[in-house]
Design a protein around this motif. Structure first.
Motif, mmCIF file in Angstrom:
data_model
loop_
_atom_site.group_PDB
_atom_site.id
_atom_site.type_symbol
_atom_site.label_atom_id
_atom_site.label_comp_id
_atom_site.label_asym_id
_atom_site.label_seq_id
_atom_site.Cartn_x
_atom_site.Cartn_y
_atom_site.Cartn_z
ATOM 1 N N HIS A 1 9.966 3.369 1.924
ATOM 2 C CA HIS A 1 9.377 3.850 0.869
ATOM 3 C C HIS A 1 10.081 5.044 0.419
ATOM 4 C CE1 HIS A 1 5.268 1.598 1.252
ATOM 5 N NE2 HIS A 1 5.900 1.081 2.107
ATOM 6 N N CYS B 1 5.832 9.499 0.195
ATOM 7 C CA CYS B 1 5.081 8.259 0.714
ATOM 8 C C CYS B 1 5.309 8.571 2.315
ATOM 9 C CB CYS B 1 5.450 7.065 0.062
ATOM 10 S SG CYS B 1 4.105 5.974 0.598
ATOM 11 N N MET C 1 10.190 7.218 -3.510
ATOM 12 C CA MET C 1 8.956 7.828 -3.213
ATOM 13 C C MET C 1 8.767 9.230 -2.777
ATOM 14 S SD MET C 1 6.234 4.714 -2.623
ATOM 15 C CE MET C 1 4.912 5.522 -3.490
ATOM 16 N N PRO D 1 0.822 -1.086 -0.068
ATOM 17 C CA PRO D 1 -0.060 0.115 0.199
ATOM 18 C C PRO D 1 0.909 1.128 0.040
ATOM 19 C CG PRO D 1 0.104 -1.079 2.186
ATOM 20 C CD PRO D 1 0.982 -1.996 1.162
ATOM 21 N N HIS D 2 0.411 2.263 -0.565
ATOM 22 C CA HIS D 2 1.139 3.468 -0.542
ATOM 23 C C HIS D 2 0.197 4.705 -0.300
ATOM 24 C CE1 HIS D 2 4.550 1.808 -2.432
ATOM 25 N NE2 HIS D 2 3.947 1.376 -3.205
ATOM 26 N N THR E 1 3.679 5.868 4.240
ATOM 27 C CA THR E 1 3.373 4.493 4.557
ATOM 28 C C THR E 1 4.492 3.629 5.415
ATOM 29 O OG1 THR E 1 1.738 4.279 2.566
ATOM 30 C CG2 THR E 1 2.389 2.072 3.906
HETATM 31 CU CU LIG Z 1 4.906 3.966 -0.469
#
Ligand SMILES: [Cu+2]
Length: 461
Positions: A152, A144, A157, A102-103, A146
């Protein structure tokens, strides 16, 4: 009946935009690095719709080295977003169905919990939409958030969102998008193959790669940034981190304006500006002379050993009043004796034999060539071709003489690699050129041979 009405009202409330009055709707233009969307010309707020997709895919980290990058919009850094102070942004984040993770997205331009992180949390194959008003102008990082957040971010990201002030930014001729990031791989720098992420090195903050725009060489060779003499250039510089702070510098230029940390404070005449992890800077400068200007993290081992090096290639007319090139080479005798000139008319020392030529040539190499072609003649991939084991050099001695006399630009192939860069003409006398080439031919795995001063004289015109 009453209940149904209430539910209806609640649904309507959910659908009401942030601003009570409805704004004109437009779709944001997004660009992949190093490009930047055009300046915003409207003078009123709009509802700007942004759609970004998170992806996980194998990409090039360096020649022969691959990495599974996680990205916003398929590039590292992610797509450049440009909005205007006061705009309402309707943001949709889609996570590609092939993703394993998931992000979400935390935009530093958001005023609100987590910068949108919770509202945008998105499983593979899903989309999330949330809205926010951009209240503060400036250049902001998004990333990101997450868990594990560091991983991430370390996988690429991050990107930049520019919130243009209501009155816009001063006009410039060219704008580019450059973001630094540090990467942690199981293998050392340059080790071939698909390299997995190394959590331990990331925690110790010992990156194998420190790069601009997600890969070694993403801004060199035919991917170099370009501009012309007389133009003004603006760089939107970001730092995704996850760990390092960048000492951003352009070799041979001085920043006329720096929007410190991407905010309103404008500093002038700056050599190097700090770009914190999760932060930014906007730098402007006017180009007065042609040449290759090298973007680096001035924590300099990162530039020359870990990849944080890019090129801004500037074409146009020389201005010897601003930069003369080397005007004179004289011998410095510290004991206080008279300084002798090393002109063609009065050669300082003439080599008596080939061995002496090689010895003198080495000094010429170290003083004049090594900065670019490197200590062992290995060059720098994408920027400076090798003079070690160089097929180009060995194939034609007269051509090599002309390279030193006249400089060289345009595409050349050396040992199978194409270089499209600029070597300036070297102000050396015939003897020095003969010596330095003889030195090169007999070192660094080249094929031997000798170049004479007469041979050099024949190539002058
Ligand atoms: Cu992510």
């Amino acid at each position: 009946m009453k209940l149904a009405m209430l539910v209806g009202v609640a649904a309507a409330v959910l659908a009401v935009p942030l601003n009570a009055k409805s704004l004109p709707v437009e779709k944001a233009t997004l660009t992949a690095p190093p490009m930047v969307p055009p300046p915003i010309t409207r003078n009123y707020p709009a509802k700007v719709q942004i759609h970004l997709e998170t992806q996980e895919k194998v990409g090039r980290m360096a020649d022969g080295v691959e990495y599974v990058f996680w990205s916003f919009g398929g590039s590292v850094p992610g797509s450049f977003i440009r909005v205007r102070e006061g705009d309402e942004v309707e943001f949709t984040l889609s996570n590609h169905p092939s993703s394993k993770m998931p992000h979400n997205i935390d935009l530093h331009a958001v005023t609100g919990p987590g910068g949108g992180a919770v509202s945008s949390f998105t499983s593979p194959g899903h989309s999330s939409t949330f809205s926010f008003q951009v209240i503060n102008p400036g250049l902001y990082v998004y990333h990101c958030a997450t868990a594990p957040v560091g991983m991430h971010v370390a996988n690429g990201m991050y990107g930049l969102i520019l919130v243009e002030p209501k009155d816009g930014l001063p006009k410039v001729d060219r704008e580019y998008y450059v973001v630094q990031g540090d990467f942690y791989t199981k293998g050392a720098y340059g080790e071939a193959g698909v390299q997995p992420f190394d959590m331990e090195k990331a925690i110790k903050e010992q990156p194998d790669y420190v790069v601009f725009n997600g890969a070694v060489g993403s801004l060199t060779g035919d991917k170099a940034l370009t501009a012309k003499v007389g133009e003004t250039v603006r760089l939107y510089v970001g730092n995704g981190g996850p760990n390092l702070v960048s000492s951003f510098h352009v070799i041979g230029e001085i920043f006329d304006n720096v929007y410190v940390e991407g905010g309103d404070l404008v500093n002038h005449n700056v050599q190097t500006t700090l770009v914190p992890a999760g932060g930014s800077a906007i730098v402007d400068f006017k180009l007065d002379v042609p040449g290759n200007f090298i973007l680096v993290d001035h924590s300099i081992f990162r530039a020359f050993n870990k990849g944080a090096l890019g090129i801004l290639k500037v074409e146009g007319k020389e201005d010897k009043g601003i930069y003369s090139g080397k005007q004179k080479d004289s011998v410095y005798l510290p004991e206080g004796s008279a300084v002798q000139s090393v002109g063609d008319a009065a050669p300082f020392v003439t080599a008596q034999n080939k061995a002496e030529k090689i010895r003198f040539g080495q000094r010429i190499y170290e003083a004049n060539c090594q900065a670019c072609h490197q200590a062992k003649g290995e060059g720098i991939k994408g920027a400076f071709p090798p003079v070690a084991k160089s097929d180009y050099l060995n194939a034609d001695h007269d051509r090599a003489i002309r390279v030193i006399l006249n400089g060289l630009s345009g595409a050349v192939k050396v040992n199978g690699e194409t270089y499209n860069s600029v070597m300036p003409a070297m102000q050396l006398n015939d003897m020095d050129i003969a010596n330095v080439l003889t030195y090169l031919l007999n070192n660094f795995g080249n094929k031997g041979g000798e170049v004479t001063a007469e041979q050099v004289a024949n190539q002058r015109h």
